[in-house]
Motif scaffolding. Structure first.
Motif, PDB file in Angstrom:
ATOM      1  N   GLY A  45       1.007  -1.029  -0.061  1.00 20.71           N
ATOM      2  CA  GLY A  45      -0.049  -0.165  -0.409  1.00 20.71           C
ATOM      3  C   GLY A  45       0.853   1.216   0.278  1.00 20.71           C
ATOM      4  O   GLY A  45       0.073   2.082   0.183  1.00 20.71           O
ATOM      5  N   GLN A  46       1.841   1.422   0.070  1.00 19.87           N
ATOM      6  CA  GLN A  46       2.836   2.263   0.638  1.00 19.87           C
ATOM      7  C   GLN A  46       4.098   2.254  -0.559  1.00 19.87           C
ATOM      8  O   GLN A  46       4.444   3.361  -0.326  1.00 19.87           O
ATOM      9  CB  GLN A  46       4.004   2.510   2.482  1.00 19.87           C
ATOM     10  CG  GLN A  46       2.982   2.550   3.538  1.00 19.87           C
ATOM     11  CD  GLN A  46       3.571   3.171   4.315  1.00 19.87           C
ATOM     12  OE1 GLN A  46       4.979   3.446   3.885  1.00 19.87           O
ATOM     13  NE2 GLN A  46       3.166   2.748   5.504  1.00 19.87           N
ATOM     14  N   GLY A  47       3.568   0.891  -1.293  1.00 21.79           N
ATOM     15  CA  GLY A  47       4.507   1.550  -2.698  1.00 21.79           C
ATOM     16  C   GLY A  47       6.003   0.873  -2.276  1.00 21.79           C
ATOM     17  O   GLY A  47       6.902   1.691  -3.419  1.00 21.79           O
ATOM     18  N   ILE A  48       6.196  -0.128  -1.118  1.00 18.89           N
ATOM     19  CA  ILE A  48       7.529  -0.138  -0.610  1.00 18.89           C
ATOM     20  C   ILE A  48       7.728  -1.586  -1.380  1.00 18.89           C
ATOM     21  O   ILE A  48       7.785  -2.776  -0.594  1.00 18.89           O
ATOM     22  CB  ILE A  48       8.157   0.202   0.412  1.00 18.89           C
ATOM     23  CG1 ILE A  48       6.995   0.910   1.371  1.00 18.89           C
ATOM     24  CG2 ILE A  48       9.687  -0.638   1.124  1.00 18.89           C
ATOM     25  CD1 ILE A  48       7.634   1.882   2.712  1.00 18.89           C
ATOM     26  N   PRO A  49       9.177  -1.800  -2.100  1.00 12.85           N
ATOM     27  CA  PRO A  49       8.586  -3.198  -2.575  1.00 12.85           C
ATOM     28  C   PRO A  49       9.238  -4.399  -1.870  1.00 12.85           C
ATOM     29  O   PRO A  49      10.226  -3.789  -1.007  1.00 12.85           O
ATOM     30  CB  PRO A  49       9.623  -2.775  -4.556  1.00 12.85           C
ATOM     31  CG  PRO A  49      10.217  -1.977  -4.234  1.00 12.85           C
ATOM     32  CD  PRO A  49       9.546  -0.789  -3.273  1.00 12.85           C
TER      33      PRO A  49
END
Length: 340
Positions: free
Chosen positions: A141-145
């Motif tokens: 959801g926070q775009g942290i891969p």
């Protein structure tokens, strides 16, 4: 120019005779800037003792160029080697690594990852730990891969990079069978981990294909003391094994020490031993361990390409399993057809 306190990019720009944005570009990896400007700015920075403020730049650009690395298990000699290679490979691409230790307990891993989020890391690599579904969802959801190194999870949102552990388990067991062993036991890696389960599955497949029943399969928990207890239990039986496949080299060293110095047995005269990882210590004359090599360089390259591909581009999560060879040394009897 500032006479005290922190030297700023504005001070460097003034001394170099360039704009502040030019200073910023010089210290931004991949930014377009002329060689002449680079030379002037770096000379001024050196004279003033200037270092760019990474946290301030992260707030402006939204990118910290920091990768969080979460590790649980450094007793295994494979992980310090892998961490060093990962750190060097990421630094060569303009990134730095922030290492956090975690226990394998879900609550502890979640707490550590929440701290990494607070540090505004661009991505997270986990080594020897697993993430909960809730935590994976929060990171997505926070775009942290996230990339799992040497650990697999079924969650399609996560990228996994491992050796082909099932194939490795089969290869080790097939080698023992080809050498004439029939009473074979397996001290497994921790069965809470994909690596431990997959290597054990490879062992089961090879034994079944040969029409053999394992003497025993005992969870060694990736722990030295647990492995010593398992070895003592196996080799004080009347029907003790004549060969042993151990879930990693760290445990194999413990098993060999107990066999030779605790039980007075000869390796490989009384019992053949095969490990998994091929850490540098496996080649030491004291162990001379036959083992399955984890292709660490290829695993590191795949991990770095995956995490940076997701950060800098639009690479989808993927599952990568890299095959590794068996390295024949002196701890296991060689099959008749095996070249010496």
């Amino acid at each position: 120019m500032s006479t005290k306190g922190r030297i700023t990019a504005q001070d460097v720009a003034r001394l170099a005779g360039v704009s502040q944005s030019a200073v910023s570009r010089v210290f931004t990896p991949g930014a377009s800037v002329s060689p002449a400007t680079v030379e002037k700015v770096r000379a001024a920075a050196e004279k003033l003792g200037y270092r760019p403020d990474a946290l301030a730049r992260a707030m402006i650009t939204g990118r910290s160029r920091i990768i969080g690395l979460v590790v649980a298990y450094l007793e295994n000699q494979f992980y310090p080697l892998a961490i060093e290679k990962l750190s060097r490979a990421l630094q060569a691409r303009g990134y730095h690594v922030l290492i956090f230790m975690a226990e394998n307990a879900t609550d502890n891993v979640s707490e550590v990852v929440r701290e990494l989020i607070d540090y505004r890391v661009d991505g997270i690599i986990t080594a020897s730990v697993s993430l909960s579904n809730d935590l994976t969802g929060r990171l997505a959801g926070q775009g942290i891969p996230v990339v799992n190194f040497n650990r697999g999870q079924e969650d399609p949102r996560l990228t996994d990079v491992t050796s082909d552990n099932v194939a490795g388990g089969r290869r080790a067991t097939d080698y023992l069978i080809a050498a004439g062993h029939r009473r074979i036991a397996h001290i497994m890696g921790w069965q809470g981990s994909s690596t431990g389960r997959d290597r054990a599955e490879g062992f089961r497949q090879a034994m079944a294909a040969a029409g053999l029943e394992p003497v025993a399969m005992i969870d060694g928990m990736y722990d030295r003391e647990a492995t010593i207890r398992a070895t003592r239990d196996l080799f004080t039986r009347a029907d003790r094994p004549d060969a042993l496949f151990v879930g990693n080299d760290h445990m194999a060293f413990a098993a060999m020490d107990e066999l030779r110095f605790g039980l007075g047995l000869s390796v490989p005269g009384d019992v053949s031993v095969i490990g998994y990882d091929d850490v540098p210590m496996a080649a030491w004359p004291a162990y001379d361990l036959t083992t399955i090599r984890q292709p660490v360089n290829r695993m590191v390259r795949a991990t770095v390409e995956a995490i940076l591909g997701m950060i800098e581009g639009d690479v989808a999560p993927q599952k990568t399993h890299i095959d590794g060879p068996l390295v024949a040394r002196g701890s296991a009897r060689r099959p008749p057809t095996d070249p010496v």
